[in-house]
Design an enzyme around this catalytic site. Structure first.
Site, short mmCIF file in Angstrom:
data_model
loop_
_atom_site.label_atom_id
_atom_site.label_comp_id
_atom_site.label_asym_id
_atom_site.label_seq_id
_atom_site.Cartn_x
_atom_site.Cartn_y
_atom_site.Cartn_z
N SER A 184 2.25 23.85 -9.04
CA SER A 184 2.94 25.12 -9.28
C SER A 184 3.75 25.56 -8.05
O SER A 184 3.41 25.19 -6.92
CB SER A 184 1.89 26.18 -9.60
N GLY A 188 2.92 25.18 -4.13
CA GLY A 188 3.96 24.46 -3.39
C GLY A 188 4.29 25.16 -2.07
O GLY A 188 4.49 24.51 -1.04
N GLU A 205 7.41 18.81 -6.34
CA GLU A 205 7.75 18.69 -7.76
C GLU A 205 7.05 19.86 -8.45
O GLU A 205 5.85 19.81 -8.71
CB GLU A 205 7.24 17.34 -8.31
N CYS A 239 5.54 20.11 -17.62
CA CYS A 239 6.41 20.87 -16.71
C CYS A 239 7.86 20.92 -17.20
O CYS A 239 8.58 21.85 -16.86
CB CYS A 239 6.37 20.27 -15.32
P1 NAD Z 1 -1.60 23.66 -9.09
O1 NAD Z 1 -0.46 23.98 -8.19
O2 NAD Z 1 -2.60 24.70 -9.37
O3 NAD Z 1 -2.44 22.40 -8.50
C1 NAD Z 1 -1.83 21.20 -8.12
C2 NAD Z 1 -2.69 20.52 -7.05
O4 NAD Z 1 -2.78 21.39 -5.92
C3 NAD Z 1 -4.11 20.18 -7.47
O5 NAD Z 1 -4.44 18.91 -7.00
C4 NAD Z 1 -4.95 21.25 -6.82
O6 NAD Z 1 -6.23 20.79 -6.45
C5 NAD Z 1 -4.15 21.61 -5.58
N1 NAD Z 1 -4.28 23.03 -5.21
C6 NAD Z 1 -4.45 24.09 -6.05
N2 NAD Z 1 -4.51 25.24 -5.35
C7 NAD Z 1 -4.40 24.91 -4.03
C8 NAD Z 1 -4.39 25.64 -2.82
N3 NAD Z 1 -4.53 26.97 -2.81
N4 NAD Z 1 -4.24 24.97 -1.66
C9 NAD Z 1 -4.09 23.64 -1.65
N5 NAD Z 1 -4.09 22.89 -2.78
C10 NAD Z 1 -4.24 23.50 -3.95
O7 NAD Z 1 -0.94 23.09 -10.43
P2 NAD Z 1 -1.65 22.64 -11.76
O8 NAD Z 1 -2.24 23.84 -12.43
O9 NAD Z 1 -2.53 21.48 -11.51
O10 NAD Z 1 -0.38 22.13 -12.59
C11 NAD Z 1 0.46 23.00 -13.30
C12 NAD Z 1 1.73 23.27 -12.54
O11 NAD Z 1 2.30 22.08 -12.07
C13 NAD Z 1 2.79 23.91 -13.42
O12 NAD Z 1 3.49 24.89 -12.69
C14 NAD Z 1 3.70 22.76 -13.75
O13 NAD Z 1 5.01 23.12 -14.14
C15 NAD Z 1 3.67 22.00 -12.48
N6 NAD Z 1 4.01 20.62 -12.71
C16 NAD Z 1 5.18 20.13 -12.22
C17 NAD Z 1 5.53 18.82 -12.47
C18 NAD Z 1 6.81 18.22 -11.96
O14 NAD Z 1 6.94 17.00 -12.05
N7 NAD Z 1 7.74 18.98 -11.44
C19 NAD Z 1 4.69 18.02 -13.23
C20 NAD Z 1 3.51 18.55 -13.70
C21 NAD Z 1 3.16 19.85 -13.44
#
Ligand code: NAD
Length: 463
Positions: A184, A188, A205, A239
């Site tokens: 997300s 990010g 991403e 996504c």
């Molecule tokens: P997320 O950002 O919650 O988590 C992604 C990763 O980050 C996980 O491995 C998680 O353990 C880690 N993470 C979570 N919170 C963290 C923190 N505070 N500090 C450090 N690391 C942390 O995302 P999600 O819920 O797993 O996925 C959904 C999101 O990802 C949506 O916004 C979606 O659009 C996006 N996404 C983008 C793509 C792309 O290719 N652009 C692909 C798939 C998903």
């Protein structure tokens, strides 16, 4: 006690030893990845079914086959990608593609195999050591990646580490040479801030709300089939899924029965019993999506069942821009239809928001599609279909602005995980000619140099 210290030291030492650099080593690891996919196909399908109720069809096309095809592409092209790129015609200037070193790949849960393995292919092909951090939310796949994948790779150079936000934050305190994050926008920013402390480059991403414009000049059933498939694929947890439709009130009335028809054809009279529809990953996401069902008015679907984390394929109408469903990325099987009076209004609506990861325009008129393309910005664009653009390895995949930075897939992955080193090898002889550039400076020498700069900057060095 830092749980990552030993692993990271081991991987850094392995990189420093030069082990990952030869083409043969990279090819052997890629072949290992291919074997992992083939030997464990059923295990992977089961994990995806357990985590997301993902059908075999969707799992094959969007996770297993796509990962395998990236492995095969990298194996076929490895030698060509690794080759120095000549930069001048006359002397020996070239671009050398060097591995960064130790890279970290952080993956999300929605395509937990694809979004871990596809970047890994690029990182291996480019000659790096890698730490993989799968999502802790897709638990079954996390287990397979942690327990089975390492058996197919050189464990001195590649490691899978586990954890949620707290552990990942601790991991990010370490210095990496590149961080590749998928997730997300909110996380990010955390990743980028942590990487900035070490001046580590990042690929982000990310996600967001992907608009889908539907013109009056279209065949509603064709549009409905395509939009519904891409919106409800993986239960909308994609996504690049179309997040909302922008169309005129007249087109909305033509689209509604066509969407109803497509949903019934795809998932039957009772979608909850359909083997083809995914379910929501977790209770937390289920609750969030259930809340969004209260926005606007339900025109199709709207049912949910917490015990199975099931949300019916749903279409909402009469939603307000200020409602949560239009404020946050939906990431579920819910599609709002938003009325606009004209193409101009649709373009304005899109441009008033963050730049999306993907943007879609449906019209029988290529001029309309071209106008949407020309007057907006997004990570990727597809005219008259859903996210087919991202299935092409010859196109870069990535976001812009709030939807991310950097790109990958195919050769773009190799480039993302490589430093492009500018190299020039000069002759130790012919020193006389260099007199032109040394002090004492003269106007005559300057003129010669300026002419040389104008004519020869791309073909050879100045002198
Ligand atoms: P997320 O950002 O919650 O988590 C992604 C990763 O980050 C996980 O491995 C998680 O353990 C880690 N993470 C979570 N919170 C963290 C923190 N505070 N500090 C450090 N690391 C942390 O995302 P999600 O819920 O797993 O996925 C959904 C999101 O990802 C949506 O916004 C979606 O659009 C996006 N996404 C983008 C793509 C792309 O290719 N652009 C692909 C798939 C998903």
């Amino acid at each position: 006690m830092d749980p990552f210290e030993d692993t990271l030291r081991r991987l850094r030492e392995a990189f420093a030893s030069g082990r990952t650099r030869p083409a043969e080593f990279r090819a052997a690891q890629l072949e290992g990845l291919g074997r992992f996919l083939r030997d464990n196909r059923q295990l992977l399908l089961d994990a995806l079914a357990q985590d997301l109720h993902k059908s075999t069809f969707e799992a094959e096309v969007s996770e297993i086959a796509i990962s395998q095809s990236e492995v095969d592409l990298a194996l076929r092209n490895l030698q060509a990608w690794m080759k120095d790129e000549r930069a001048t015609q006359l002397d020996s200037a070239f671009i050398r593609k060097e591995p960064f070193g130790l890279v970290l790949i952080i993956a999300p849960w929605n395509y937990p195999l694809n979004l871990t393995l596809v970047p890994l292919v690029g990182a291996i092909a480019a000659g790096n050591c890698v730490v993989l951090k799968p999502s802790e939310i897709s638990k079954s796949m996390e287990k397979v990646l942690a327990e089975v994948l390492p058996r197919y790779l050189d464990q001195g150079c590649f490691a899978v580490v586990l954890g949620g936000p707290a552990e990942t934050a601790q991991l990010l305190e370490h210095r990496f040479d590149h961080v590749f994050f998928t997730g997300s926008p909110c996380v990010g920013k955390i990743v980028m801030a942590a990487a900035a402390k070490h001046l580590t480059p990042v690929t982000l991403e990310l996600g967001g709300k992907n608009p889908c414009y539907v013109d009056d000049d279209c065949d509603p059933q064709t549009v409905a089939n395509r939009v519904a498939w891409f919106r409800y694929f993986n239960a909308g947890q994609t996504c690049v899924a179309p997040d909302y439709v922008l169309c005129s009130p007249e087109t909305r009335e033509r689209l509604l029965p066509a969407l109803q028809n497509a949903i019934a054809r795809f998932y039957g009279d009772d979608p909850q019993r359909s083997p083809n529809l995914g379910h929501i990953i977790s209770q937390k996401h289920f609750k969030r999506l259930q809340g969004l069902l209260g926005c606007g008015r339900v025109a199709i679907g709207g049912q949910s069942d917490e015990s199975e984390r099931y949300i019916a394929p749903t279409v909402l109408v009469d939603v307000q821009e200020t409602e949560p469903v239009m404020q946050e990325e939906i990431f579920g099987p819910i599609l709002p239809l938003v009325s606009v009076r004209s193409l101009d209004e649709a373009i304005d609506f899109i441009n008033r928001r963050e730049k999306p990861l993907a943007l879609y325009a449906f019209s029988n008129s290529s001029q309309v599609v071209q106008r949407v393309l020309a007057q907006t910005s997004s990570g990727g664009f597809c005219g008259n279909d859903g996210f087919m653009h991202m299935t092409l390895a010859s196109l870069p995949f990535g976001g812009v602005g709030n939807s991310g930075m950097g790109r990958y897939h195919g050769k773009f992955s190799f480039d993302t995980f490589s430093h492009h080193r500018a190299c020039l090898l000069r002759s130790p002889g012919m020193e006389k000619i260099n007199d032109l550039r040394y002090p004492p400076y003269s106007l005559r020498n300057l003129r010669v140099l300026l002419v040389a700069m104008e004519e020869r900057r791309c073909s050879c060095t100045l002198l």
